[in-house]
Design an enzyme around this catalytic site. Sequence first.
Site, PDB file in Angstrom:
ATOM      1  N   TYR A 144       0.848  -1.195   0.000  1.00 61.76           N
ATOM      2  CA  TYR A 144       0.000   0.000   0.000  1.00 61.76           C
ATOM      3  C   TYR A 144       0.877   1.237   0.000  1.00 61.76           C
ATOM      4  O   TYR A 144       1.816   1.351   0.784  1.00 61.76           O
ATOM      5  CB  TYR A 144      -0.908   0.025   1.236  1.00 61.76           C
ATOM      6  CG  TYR A 144      -1.814   1.233   1.300  1.00 61.76           C
ATOM      7  CD1 TYR A 144      -2.848   1.400   0.381  1.00 61.76           C
ATOM      8  CD2 TYR A 144      -1.640   2.212   2.275  1.00 61.76           C
ATOM      9  CE1 TYR A 144      -3.685   2.505   0.427  1.00 61.76           C
ATOM     10  CE2 TYR A 144      -2.477   3.326   2.336  1.00 61.76           C
ATOM     11  CZ  TYR A 144      -3.497   3.468   1.409  1.00 61.76           C
ATOM     12  OH  TYR A 144      -4.325   4.562   1.467  1.00 61.76           O
ATOM     13  N   ASP A 237       9.282   3.078  -0.012  1.00 62.14           N
ATOM     14  CA  ASP A 237       8.190   3.754   0.670  1.00 62.14           C
ATOM     15  C   ASP A 237       8.344   3.462   2.161  1.00 62.14           C
ATOM     16  O   ASP A 237       7.941   2.400   2.645  1.00 62.14           O
ATOM     17  CB  ASP A 237       6.840   3.268   0.135  1.00 62.14           C
ATOM     18  CG  ASP A 237       5.678   3.979   0.828  1.00 62.14           C
ATOM     19  OD1 ASP A 237       5.940   4.771   1.762  1.00 62.14           O
ATOM     20  OD2 ASP A 237       4.516   3.737   0.439  1.00 62.14           O
ATOM     21  N   LYS A 265       4.019   9.588   8.544  1.00 67.09           N
ATOM     22  CA  LYS A 265       3.634   9.075   9.864  1.00 67.09           C
ATOM     23  C   LYS A 265       4.518   9.625  11.004  1.00 67.09           C
ATOM     24  O   LYS A 265       4.280  10.730  11.454  1.00 67.09           O
ATOM     25  CB  LYS A 265       3.567   7.546   9.828  1.00 67.09           C
ATOM     26  CG  LYS A 265       2.458   7.109   8.853  1.00 67.09           C
ATOM     27  CD  LYS A 265       1.994   5.675   8.939  1.00 67.09           C
ATOM     28  CE  LYS A 265       0.718   5.510   8.134  1.00 67.09           C
ATOM     29  NZ  LYS A 265       0.791   4.629   6.985  1.00 67.09           N
TER      30      LYS A 265
HETATM   31  C1  LIG Z   1       0.188   5.020   5.543  1.00 61.83           C
HETATM   32  C2  LIG Z   1       0.977   4.742   4.340  1.00 61.83           C
HETATM   33  C3  LIG Z   1       0.876   5.532   3.177  1.00 61.83           C
HETATM   34  C4  LIG Z   1      -0.150   6.617   3.041  1.00 61.83           C
HETATM   35  O1  LIG Z   1       0.044   7.638   3.938  1.00 61.83           O
HETATM   36  P1  LIG Z   1      -1.187   8.650   4.260  1.00 61.83           P
HETATM   37  O2  LIG Z   1      -0.586   9.653   5.170  1.00 61.83           O
HETATM   38  O3  LIG Z   1      -2.238   7.790   4.899  1.00 61.83           O
HETATM   39  O4  LIG Z   1      -1.648   9.216   2.973  1.00 61.83           O
HETATM   40  C5  LIG Z   1       1.730   5.271   2.139  1.00 61.83           C
HETATM   41  N1  LIG Z   1       2.630   4.281   2.205  1.00 61.83           N
HETATM   42  C6  LIG Z   1       2.754   3.487   3.289  1.00 61.83           C
HETATM   43  C7  LIG Z   1       3.788   2.416   3.310  1.00 61.83           C
HETATM   44  C8  LIG Z   1       1.919   3.685   4.384  1.00 61.83           C
HETATM   45  O5  LIG Z   1       2.014   2.872   5.446  1.00 61.83           O
END
Ligand SMILES: *Cc1c(COP(=O)(O)O)cnc(C)c1O
Length: 424
Positions: A144, A237, A265
């Site tokens: 994701y 990511d 985050k």
């Molecule tokens: C949470 C997350 C996202 C998206 O971040 P948002 O702040 O919710 O848009 C993208 N990549 C990873 C790996 C994530 O855990």
Amino acid sequence: MSTERSQAIFERAQAVIPGGVNSPVRACRSVGADPIFVVQGDGAYIMDADGNKYIDLIGSWGPLILGHTHREILDTIAETMSMGTTFGAPTEIEVKFAETLRDAVPSMEMVRAVSSGTESTMSALRLARGFTKRDKIIKADGGYHGHADCLLVAAGSGAATLGIPGSAGVPEGAARDTLVVPFNDLAAVEKLVAAGDIAAVIIEPVCGNMGLVAPAPGYLEGLRAITAKHGTLLIFDEVMTGFRVAYGGAQELYNIKPDLTTIGKVVGGGLPAAAFGGRADIMKHLAPLGPVYQAGTLSGNPLAMSAGLKAMEILARPGTYARLEHLGQQLADGLLAAAKAANVPACVNRVGSMLTVFFCTGPVTDYATAKTADTARFGTFFRKLRDRGVFLPPSQFEAMFVSLAHTDEDIQQIVTEARVALAD
Ligand SMILES: *Cc1c(COP(=O)(O)O)cnc(C)c1O
């Protein structure tokens, strides 16, 4: 325990907010529950509208590695706020934020701040495409990367949990250039990259969004070698893993240098902040220096930058990651023992303070094996633990997050409640 007030708010919520929530997994549908409405956090705990108190293992889905209402974070926000909340002109705090990120994650030679993880991955991909002049990208099945059109393909967690692996409203054209490979399958990537027309491989170096799945030995090294050979950019990511699995993220832990990194985050300290960065020669393709456009009214917001900076400063203190490792290990060992004692098939995947208990024998190494887990059993486990004052992420395909606010006693309490929940 009473949930009357949460129920009443949920009724109102459903009339004005689709599903009553502002992000789908919060609705708790996949675990057969209704959401609780939170009124307050305190360290490792949250309190709901009915006055129930829970040990929190969500931590706002990762950001709250220091726990709720951390005194130094709150003081920092208050101090910054007294000078104003947003200017739309640069501030020195954004420079400090970029310098701190670069020092912590040396592959991020230059950095641009944004407000969400979704923005960071979307922007990094545009940059990768603009830089390489190629369109195609590769992602992992169940990985994701936020909800940009081209990334909502086989996107795990929220999407998987709701049974919509893609999404309505994503044009065929936006998904056509997104190729999907199983996580931990190097040969699958090699075959696609060898064609020479792939802009980037975007990967969670430790997957957190199919439940936690660690990279197999040699997988990340292999990705680095294959992409370098064919002029394809490697994007880590690290929105979830940055400052979580190690101070410098998964790339520090596994000693791999990606071309671009997305981060979010934890770096917002509980406020909305994220960033992307990487090789300076690539980053210089961004406007206003180069032809790749990217912008944001609230990007580099001073409140979010200062909260994030303070969080990074606290995390840099001695012993923090050893403490997180200790807590994560206690929880993983305890939950596995609880499942064993109850004769429930389970395997636990963990990296540092992130972990998932899969209700299957395992091993879970990719999304296909993650999906063999018993989601109905997870739903029951979630509901029983919530009734006993422990709040888990409401999906089998999400990671639990331990914070520095959790005590050994909190972890012991969770394990004790899990033993009771699994024994019935
Ligand atoms: C949470 C997350 C996202 C998206 O971040 P948002 O702040 O919710 O848009 C993208 N990549 C990873 C790996 C994530 O855990």
